[in-house]
Scaffold this active site. Structure first.
Site, PDB file in Angstrom:
ATOM      1  N   ASN A  68       0.824  -1.218   0.000  1.00 47.01           N
ATOM      2  CA  ASN A  68       0.000   0.000   0.000  1.00 47.01           C
ATOM      3  C   ASN A  68       0.855   1.263   0.000  1.00 47.01           C
ATOM      4  O   ASN A  68       0.415   2.336  -0.429  1.00 47.01           O
ATOM      5  CB  ASN A  68      -0.879   0.085   1.263  1.00 47.01           C
ATOM      6  CG  ASN A  68      -1.875  -1.043   1.401  1.00 47.01           C
ATOM      7  OD1 ASN A  68      -2.232  -1.413   2.507  1.00 47.01           O
ATOM      8  ND2 ASN A  68      -2.329  -1.617   0.302  1.00 47.01           N
ATOM      9  N   LYS A  84      -6.031   0.361   9.110  1.00 45.45           N
ATOM     10  CA  LYS A  84      -5.788   1.623   8.390  1.00 45.45           C
ATOM     11  C   LYS A  84      -6.409   2.812   9.105  1.00 45.45           C
ATOM     12  O   LYS A  84      -5.839   3.901   9.124  1.00 45.45           O
ATOM     13  CB  LYS A  84      -6.332   1.538   6.961  1.00 45.45           C
ATOM     14  CG  LYS A  84      -5.460   0.710   6.041  1.00 45.45           C
ATOM     15  CD  LYS A  84      -5.938   0.813   4.601  1.00 45.45           C
ATOM     16  CE  LYS A  84      -5.055  -0.026   3.712  1.00 45.45           C
ATOM     17  NZ  LYS A  84      -5.501   0.017   2.303  1.00 45.45           N
ATOM     18  N   ASP A 128     -12.502   2.181  -3.669  1.00 44.74           N
ATOM     19  CA  ASP A 128     -11.944   1.699  -4.930  1.00 44.74           C
ATOM     20  C   ASP A 128     -12.882   0.709  -5.609  1.00 44.74           C
ATOM     21  O   ASP A 128     -12.459  -0.085  -6.419  1.00 44.74           O
ATOM     22  CB  ASP A 128     -10.575   1.042  -4.683  1.00 44.74           C
ATOM     23  CG  ASP A 128     -10.709  -0.168  -3.756  1.00 44.74           C
ATOM     24  OD1 ASP A 128     -11.825  -0.411  -3.250  1.00 44.74           O
ATOM     25  OD2 ASP A 128      -9.711  -0.874  -3.559  1.00 44.74           O
ATOM     26  N   CYS A 175     -27.002   9.280 -12.812  1.00 37.61           N
ATOM     27  CA  CYS A 175     -27.363   9.986 -14.045  1.00 37.61           C
ATOM     28  C   CYS A 175     -26.279   9.766 -15.097  1.00 37.61           C
ATOM     29  O   CYS A 175     -26.530   9.809 -16.296  1.00 37.61           O
ATOM     30  CB  CYS A 175     -27.484  11.489 -13.797  1.00 37.61           C
ATOM     31  SG  CYS A 175     -28.816  11.984 -12.708  1.00 37.61           S
ATOM     32  N   CYS A 189      -7.095  -1.060  -8.182  1.00 45.14           N
ATOM     33  CA  CYS A 189      -5.693  -0.701  -7.947  1.00 45.14           C
ATOM     34  C   CYS A 189      -4.869  -1.880  -7.477  1.00 45.14           C
ATOM     35  O   CYS A 189      -3.760  -2.118  -7.921  1.00 45.14           O
ATOM     36  CB  CYS A 189      -5.584   0.350  -6.846  1.00 45.14           C
ATOM     37  SG  CYS A 189      -5.887   1.979  -7.408  1.00 45.14           S
TER      38      CYS A 189
HETATM   39 ZN   LIG Z   1     -29.463  10.842 -10.850  1.00 45.27          ZN
END
Ligand SMILES: [Zn+2]
Length: 252
Positions: A68, A84, A128, A175, A189
């Site tokens: 990391n 973490k 992530d 949207c 990652c």
């Molecule tokens: Zn929306």
């Protein structure tokens, strides 16, 4: 009232007409939830702590791994194996002991997200994975919380601010992309690799947008998606229209 030490610590904010004592007091009274203490979460947490955002919530159920450290700069080598959220809390306490860090060592899911988000003024998504991204979009919309989201590819990043709860023309994340892609299609990652500093650039942009939203500074990134291309060294902004048929924020 600011203490003498706070006047000195935040002097470069206070001297700005756009922030001043009132803006700094607003930051100090703010509560921001940072989801993920990784590549994006690290610069987010470091800059928000340094800026004096009064309460930072950190959500992450993972522990620090040697692999990391190439990009997750809030974690030092000696904390390998630690949670973490605990590692981040210790680093942030050293950067700015004036702020409160609330640790949430859990994986955000449909059972806990709404209660957690409700306790904060604004959410920054440094996760992530698509499941968390869509969950946060829907939960923040319902709770009327501004969401500053970002995503990384090996040499690229994208960032936008979502506050569709304010109504048109503000869009939400759905949207833009209505449904998550199939899980196996999207490399993360940890498996795909990333130039570490790219996470730093995008997470720092995210921290800047969070501070702008808290302070009401400048133009919000709501309704626009900022794309960063590290290999070409370019920034590109595209309009993000609201979808009237969006399953989250649409009228239906
Ligand atoms: Zn929306």
């Amino acid at each position: 009232m600011l203490t003498e030490a706070q006047f000195e610590r935040y002097a470069r904010h206070l001297i700005l007409e756009e922030i001043g004592e009132e803006g700094q007091a607003r930051l100090m009274a703010s509560r921001v939830l940072v989801v993920g203490a990784g590549g994006l979460g690290s610069p987010l947490l470091l800059y928000l702590a340094a800026a004096g955002v009064g309460t930072l919530g950190v959500v992450d159920d993972d522990t620090v791994d040697l692999s990391n450290l190439q990009r997750q700069v809030v974690h030092p080598t000696q904390r390998i194996g630690a949670l973490k959220v605990e590692s981040a809390r210790e680093t942030l306490a050293a950067v700015n002991p004036e702020i409160v860090v609330e640790t949430h060592a859990l994986r955000l899911d449909a059972s806990n997200a709404a209660a957690l988000v409700a306790r904060y003024d604004l959410v920054a998504d440094g996760s992530d994975n698509f499941a968390t991204r869509y969950l946060l979009n829907d939960v923040c919309f319902a709770a009327r919380r501004t969401l500053v989201g970002a995503a990384l590819s090996p040499f690229d990043g994208q960032i936008s601010t979502f506050k569709a709860y304010l109504g048109p023309p503000h869009p939400c994340y759905r949207c833009l992309f209505r449904e998550p892609p199939p899980p196996d299609l999207v490399p993360r990652c940890e498996t795909a690799g990333i130039l570490g500093a790219v996470a730093g650039v995008v997470g720092t942009l995210q921290a800047t947008e969070v501070l702008k939203e808290l302070l009401g500074l400048g133009e919000s990134l709501s309704g626009r998606l900022l794309l960063y291309d590290a290999l070409r060294t370019g920034f590109h902004k595209i309009a993000l229209p609201r979808d009237p048929d969006c399953p989250t924020c649409g009228a239906g």
